[in-house]
Design a protein around this motif. Structure first.
Motif, PDB file in Angstrom:
ATOM      1  N   LEU A  91       5.993  -8.291   5.493  1.00  0.00           N
ATOM      2  CA  LEU A  91       6.241  -7.078   6.264  1.00  0.00           C
ATOM      3  C   LEU A  91       6.078  -7.364   7.758  1.00  0.00           C
ATOM      4  CD1 LEU A  91       4.357  -4.489   4.019  1.00  0.00           C
ATOM      5  CD2 LEU A  91       6.667  -5.416   3.802  1.00  0.00           C
ATOM      6  N   VAL A  92       7.143  -7.069   8.515  1.00  0.00           N
ATOM      7  CA  VAL A  92       7.195  -7.357   9.952  1.00  0.00           C
ATOM      8  C   VAL A  92       7.565  -6.071  10.687  1.00  0.00           C
ATOM      9  CG1 VAL A  92       8.236  -8.802  11.737  1.00  0.00           C
ATOM     10  CG2 VAL A  92       7.999  -9.695   9.402  1.00  0.00           C
ATOM     11  N   PRO A  93       6.800  -5.698  11.722  1.00  0.00           N
ATOM     12  CA  PRO A  93       7.066  -4.418  12.411  1.00  0.00           C
ATOM     13  C   PRO A  93       8.154  -4.512  13.464  1.00  0.00           C
ATOM     14  CG  PRO A  93       5.133  -5.439  13.376  1.00  0.00           C
ATOM     15  CD  PRO A  93       5.577  -6.350  12.248  1.00  0.00           C
ATOM     16  N   ALA A 103       5.849  -9.260  17.688  1.00  0.00           N
ATOM     17  CA  ALA A 103       4.495  -8.721  17.596  1.00  0.00           C
ATOM     18  C   ALA A 103       4.115  -8.558  16.132  1.00  0.00           C
ATOM     19  CB  ALA A 103       4.393  -7.367  18.308  1.00  0.00           C
ATOM     20  N   GLY A 104       2.823  -8.657  15.884  1.00  0.00           N
ATOM     21  CA  GLY A 104       2.325  -8.403  14.542  1.00  0.00           C
ATOM     22  C   GLY A 104       1.962  -6.936  14.362  1.00  0.00           C
ATOM     23  N   TRP A 105       1.587  -6.574  13.156  1.00  0.00           N
ATOM     24  CA  TRP A 105       1.183  -5.203  12.839  1.00  0.00           C
ATOM     25  C   TRP A 105      -0.143  -4.862  13.493  1.00  0.00           C
ATOM     26  CZ3 TRP A 105       4.012  -1.552  10.410  1.00  0.00           C
ATOM     27  CH2 TRP A 105       5.098  -1.970   9.634  1.00  0.00           C
ATOM     28  N   ASP A 106      -0.279  -3.615  13.915  1.00  0.00           N
ATOM     29  CA  ASP A 106      -1.599  -3.052  14.188  1.00  0.00           C
ATOM     30  C   ASP A 106      -2.103  -2.561  12.837  1.00  0.00           C
ATOM     31  OD1 ASP A 106      -3.784  -1.410  14.722  1.00  0.00           O
ATOM     32  OD2 ASP A 106      -2.993  -0.794  16.674  1.00  0.00           O
ATOM     33  N   THR A 107      -2.896  -3.394  12.188  1.00  0.00           N
ATOM     34  CA  THR A 107      -3.285  -3.111  10.805  1.00  0.00           C
ATOM     35  C   THR A 107      -4.356  -2.032  10.701  1.00  0.00           C
ATOM     36  OG1 THR A 107      -4.937  -4.889  10.854  1.00  0.00           O
ATOM     37  CG2 THR A 107      -2.715  -5.451  10.052  1.00  0.00           C
ATOM     38  N   ILE A 108      -4.868  -1.604  11.843  1.00  0.00           N
ATOM     39  CA  ILE A 108      -5.821  -0.486  11.850  1.00  0.00           C
ATOM     40  C   ILE A 108      -5.053   0.828  11.997  1.00  0.00           C
ATOM     41  CG2 ILE A 108      -7.771   0.549  13.074  1.00  0.00           C
ATOM     42  CD1 ILE A 108      -8.565  -2.334  13.865  1.00  0.00           C
ATOM     43  N   LYS A 109      -4.201   0.904  13.004  1.00  0.00           N
ATOM     44  CA  LYS A 109      -3.411   2.114  13.237  1.00  0.00           C
ATOM     45  C   LYS A 109      -2.503   2.430  12.057  1.00  0.00           C
ATOM     46  CE  LYS A 109      -0.018   4.014  16.499  1.00  0.00           C
ATOM     47  NZ  LYS A 109       0.744   3.748  17.756  1.00  0.00           N
ATOM     48  N   HIS A 110      -1.899   1.405  11.463  1.00  0.00           N
ATOM     49  CA  HIS A 110      -0.927   1.612  10.381  1.00  0.00           C
ATOM     50  C   HIS A 110      -1.514   1.284   9.003  1.00  0.00           C
ATOM     51  CE1 HIS A 110       2.212   2.199  13.359  1.00  0.00           C
ATOM     52  NE2 HIS A 110       1.852   1.077  13.950  1.00  0.00           N
ATOM     53  N   ASN A 111      -2.831   1.355   8.885  1.00  0.00           N
ATOM     54  CA  ASN A 111      -3.484   0.925   7.658  1.00  0.00           C
ATOM     55  C   ASN A 111      -3.033   1.717   6.438  1.00  0.00           C
ATOM     56  OD1 ASN A 111      -6.044   0.735   5.687  1.00  0.00           O
ATOM     57  ND2 ASN A 111      -6.026  -1.028   7.076  1.00  0.00           N
ATOM     58  N   ALA A 112      -2.995   3.031   6.554  1.00  0.00           N
ATOM     59  CA  ALA A 112      -2.623   3.867   5.402  1.00  0.00           C
ATOM     60  C   ALA A 112      -1.184   3.593   4.975  1.00  0.00           C
ATOM     61  CB  ALA A 112      -2.803   5.337   5.749  1.00  0.00           C
ATOM     62  N   TYR A 113      -0.283   3.446   5.954  1.00  0.00           N
ATOM     63  CA  TYR A 113       1.120   3.161   5.654  1.00  0.00           C
ATOM     64  C   TYR A 113       1.264   1.812   4.961  1.00  0.00           C
ATOM     65  CZ  TYR A 113       5.993   1.863   6.591  1.00  0.00           C
ATOM     66  OH  TYR A 113       7.289   1.440   6.477  1.00  0.00           O
ATOM     67  N   LEU A 114       0.588   0.802   5.481  1.00  0.00           N
ATOM     68  CA  LEU A 114       0.667  -0.526   4.889  1.00  0.00           C
ATOM     69  C   LEU A 114       0.088  -0.535   3.479  1.00  0.00           C
ATOM     70  CD1 LEU A 114      -0.264  -2.663   8.015  1.00  0.00           C
ATOM     71  CD2 LEU A 114       1.943  -2.644   6.840  1.00  0.00           C
ATOM     72  N   LYS A 115      -0.998   0.168   3.267  1.00  0.00           N
ATOM     73  CA  LYS A 115      -1.584   0.267   1.924  1.00  0.00           C
ATOM     74  C   LYS A 115      -0.566   0.816   0.930  1.00  0.00           C
ATOM     75  CE  LYS A 115      -6.554   0.964   2.687  1.00  0.00           C
ATOM     76  NZ  LYS A 115      -7.657   1.959   2.631  1.00  0.00           N
ATOM     77  N   GLU A 116       0.130   1.876   1.347  1.00  0.00           N
ATOM     78  CA  GLU A 116       1.125   2.507   0.473  1.00  0.00           C
ATOM     79  C   GLU A 116       2.257   1.542   0.138  1.00  0.00           C
ATOM     80  OE1 GLU A 116       4.275   6.271   0.540  1.00  0.00           O
ATOM     81  OE2 GLU A 116       2.835   5.992   2.169  1.00  0.00           O
ATOM     82  N   MET A 117       2.788   0.868   1.142  1.00  0.00           N
ATOM     83  CA  MET A 117       3.895  -0.045   0.920  1.00  0.00           C
ATOM     84  C   MET A 117       3.467  -1.251   0.080  1.00  0.00           C
ATOM     85  SD  MET A 117       6.217   1.635   2.304  1.00  0.00           S
ATOM     86  CE  MET A 117       7.412   0.446   1.741  1.00  0.00           C
ATOM     87  N   ILE A 118       2.329  -1.806   0.393  1.00  0.00           N
ATOM     88  CA  ILE A 118       1.842  -2.987  -0.325  1.00  0.00           C
ATOM     89  C   ILE A 118       1.570  -2.648  -1.786  1.00  0.00           C
ATOM     90  CG2 ILE A 118      -0.189  -4.497  -0.526  1.00  0.00           C
ATOM     91  CD1 ILE A 118      -0.115  -4.484   2.631  1.00  0.00           C
ATOM     92  N   SER A 119       1.003  -1.491  -2.025  1.00  0.00           N
ATOM     93  CA  SER A 119       0.750  -1.073  -3.399  1.00  0.00           C
ATOM     94  C   SER A 119       2.037  -0.999  -4.205  1.00  0.00           C
ATOM     95  CB  SER A 119       0.047   0.291  -3.406  1.00  0.00           C
ATOM     96  OG  SER A 119      -0.137   0.759  -4.722  1.00  0.00           O
ATOM     97  N   ALA A 143      -7.021  -7.092   5.507  1.00  0.00           N
ATOM     98  CA  ALA A 143      -7.751  -7.212   4.239  1.00  0.00           C
ATOM     99  C   ALA A 143      -7.926  -5.849   3.574  1.00  0.00           C
ATOM    100  CB  ALA A 143      -9.105  -7.864   4.483  1.00  0.00           C
ATOM    101  N   GLU A 144      -8.077  -4.815   4.375  1.00  0.00           N
ATOM    102  CA  GLU A 144      -8.283  -3.468   3.828  1.00  0.00           C
ATOM    103  C   GLU A 144      -7.018  -2.877   3.228  1.00  0.00           C
ATOM    104  OE1 GLU A 144      -9.928  -1.120   6.931  1.00  0.00           O
ATOM    105  OE2 GLU A 144     -11.795  -2.289   7.052  1.00  0.00           O
ATOM    106  N   THR A 145      -5.862  -3.434   3.555  1.00  0.00           N
ATOM    107  CA  THR A 145      -4.601  -2.902   3.012  1.00  0.00           C
ATOM    108  C   THR A 145      -4.356  -3.341   1.574  1.00  0.00           C
ATOM    109  OG1 THR A 145      -3.209  -4.768   3.698  1.00  0.00           O
ATOM    110  CG2 THR A 145      -3.583  -3.008   5.328  1.00  0.00           C
ATOM    111  N   GLY A 146      -5.040  -4.392   1.145  1.00  0.00           N
ATOM    112  CA  GLY A 146      -4.805  -4.927  -0.196  1.00  0.00           C
ATOM    113  C   GLY A 146      -3.743  -6.006  -0.249  1.00  0.00           C
ATOM    114  N   THR A 147      -3.262  -6.465   0.904  1.00  0.00           N
ATOM    115  CA  THR A 147      -2.238  -7.507   0.921  1.00  0.00           C
ATOM    116  C   THR A 147      -2.766  -8.811   0.327  1.00  0.00           C
ATOM    117  OG1 THR A 147      -0.593  -8.623   2.320  1.00  0.00           O
ATOM    118  CG2 THR A 147      -2.790  -8.383   3.245  1.00  0.00           C
ATOM    119  N   ASP A 148      -1.861  -9.584  -0.226  1.00  0.00           N
ATOM    120  CA  ASP A 148      -2.231 -10.895  -0.772  1.00  0.00           C
ATOM    121  C   ASP A 148      -2.444 -11.911   0.335  1.00  0.00           C
ATOM    122  OD1 ASP A 148      -1.865 -10.282  -3.663  1.00  0.00           O
ATOM    123  OD2 ASP A 148       0.217  -9.990  -3.044  1.00  0.00           O
ATOM    124  N   ARG A 149      -1.581 -11.860   1.367  1.00  0.00           N
ATOM    125  CA  ARG A 149      -1.606 -12.858   2.420  1.00  0.00           C
ATOM    126  C   ARG A 149      -1.360 -12.217   3.781  1.00  0.00           C
ATOM    127  NH1 ARG A 149       1.782 -18.185   0.250  1.00  0.00           N
ATOM    128  NH2 ARG A 149       0.762 -18.375  -1.797  1.00  0.00           N
TER     129      ARG A 149
END
Length: 237
Positions: A91-93, A103-119, A143-149
């Protein structure tokens, strides 16, 4: 050994320049694997200026190693990935008009969105990776999103390394150490080349995979695709 996944976007760019089917993307993908690469990466964008969505489907029947599809998880991209079920989705923003990833993800700001997509992707048996800057807070958020890598965005390192600044590796090493502690697999990509890949690999503990396209294809114009892939594999071993 760190796996080499070859990004073939630039092959599609060359093909699209003339509107035909030369070079043949599927043939190149098979040749890349035959030369020893352990994966094929593509990054389709909404305007399809290089890889087309149809290419992504066609490659599914051809790729026998790992198949990695990168992109921003907009609706069309997500639908395509869920239908193809590649080995990995990265996933690339990207902004819609981005020339290249910057640029990489702001994994704090978009944490809930990333969790949903990764799930959703993981529920369909697809390994997930998040493109991130070398920032410890972003690694913790990933790490909090549940991503593998995670995939470390390496443009800053590559630029500084070319200027002789080897200290530019430090934040990447620190992020890799943290990622290992958090049980995140580590990938890397963007502006890695034969010039810098061995130094990068030697300083990133447990680097699982690098995705390289632009530099590799440019180098192959002079040295040949088979020889260049062989040189990458030596440096990654």
């Amino acid at each position: 050994m760190t796996k080499l996944s070859v990004n073939i976007n630039k092959i599609a760019t060359l093909r699209n320049a003339r509107g035909g089917n030369m070079p043949n993307l599927l043939t190149v993908a098979k040749d890349v694997e035959g030369f020893g690469a352990q994966g094929i990466t593509i990054h389709p964008r909404p305007d399809e200026r290089h890889i087309r969505y149809r290419d992504a489907y066609n490659l599914k029947a051809v790729v026998t190693t790992e198949y990695n599809i990168e992109g921003n998880p907009i609706d069309d991209f997500t639908k395509m990935v869920l239908e193809i079920k590649p080995t990995q989705v990265t996933l690339v923003p990207d902004a819609i008009d981005a020339i290249t990833s910057n640029a990489g993800w702001d994994t704090i700001k978009h944490n809930a969105y990333l969790k949903e997509m990764i799930s959703e992707f993981k529920h369909n048996g697809i390994r997930t990776s998040i493109f991130v800057d070398p920032n410890l807070k972003m690694i913790e958020g990933a790490a909090e999103t549940g991503t593998d890598r995670i995939e470390l965005y390496t443009e800053a390192f590559a630029k500084q390394y070319s200027l002789g600044n080897k200290e530019a590796i430090q934040p990447y090493t620190e992020c890799a150490i943290l990622a290992n502690k958090l049980n995140l697999g580590i990938n890397a990509g963007h502006d890695l080349s034969l010039e810098n890949i061995q130094f990068f690999k030697e300083n990133i503990p447990n680097l699982l995979e690098v995705s390289i396209g632009h530099a590799l294809i440019c180098e192959a114009l002079y040295e040949g695709l088979e020889k260049v892939i062989s040189e990458y594999l030596k440096k990654l071993s």
